[in-house]
Write a protein that holds these residues in place. Structure first.
Motif, PDB file in Angstrom:
ATOM      1  N   ARG A 123      -7.859   1.906   0.620  1.00 29.83           N
ATOM      2  CA  ARG A 123      -6.770   2.644  -0.055  1.00 29.83           C
ATOM      3  C   ARG A 123      -7.287   3.958  -0.632  1.00 29.83           C
ATOM      4  O   ARG A 123      -6.613   4.984  -0.575  1.00 29.83           O
ATOM      5  N   THR A 150      -5.013  -3.796   3.579  1.00 31.03           N
ATOM      6  CA  THR A 150      -5.947  -2.759   3.142  1.00 31.03           C
ATOM      7  C   THR A 150      -6.704  -3.251   1.913  1.00 31.03           C
ATOM      8  O   THR A 150      -6.154  -3.958   1.075  1.00 31.03           O
ATOM      9  N   THR A 206       0.829  -1.202   0.000  1.00 28.38           N
ATOM     10  CA  THR A 206       0.000   0.000   0.000  1.00 28.38           C
ATOM     11  C   THR A 206       0.863   1.251   0.000  1.00 28.38           C
ATOM     12  O   THR A 206       0.588   2.201  -0.730  1.00 28.38           O
TER      13      THR A 206
END
Length: 101
Positions: free
Chosen positions: A66, A61, A27
């Motif tokens: 995100r 995530t 991420t």
């Protein structure tokens, strides 16, 4: 036996940038931020991440999370109220004219 944990502190490219779930390191790579900054952001906003596993609790995530992280980051730096953290300024280089004066 000591293990090398440096991989957890640096962003890593994901196998597929469009995958549903990503680790914290993936991420950070996709959003273009450091893992420490992302960890601080997620500590302040725990609803933006999910945790997977037992005692180690890997941070994951989803796509929606995100997008929310990107929206929070785009809103500005919550620490200073500025749009983004400012880069440090280098002192101006001295020239002969200013050195002689």
């Amino acid at each position: 036996m000591a293990t090398d944990k440096s991989q957890y502190h640096r962003p890593q490219p994901p196998a597929d940038p469009n995958q549903e779930y990503m680790t914290l390191q993936e991420t950070a790579f996709v959003l273009g931020m450091s893992t420490s900054w992302l960890r601080r952001l997620l500590r302040a906003n725990p609803e933006l991440c999910g945790r997977n596993g037992g005692p180690g609790r890997k941070i994951m995530t989803s796509r929606e999370q995100r997008a929310a992280i990107h929206a929070v980051r785009s809103a500005g730096d919550p620490r200073k109220g500025r749009s983004m953290p400012r880069p440090r300024r280098r002192p101006a280089a001295r020239t002969r004219a200013t050195a002689a004066a």
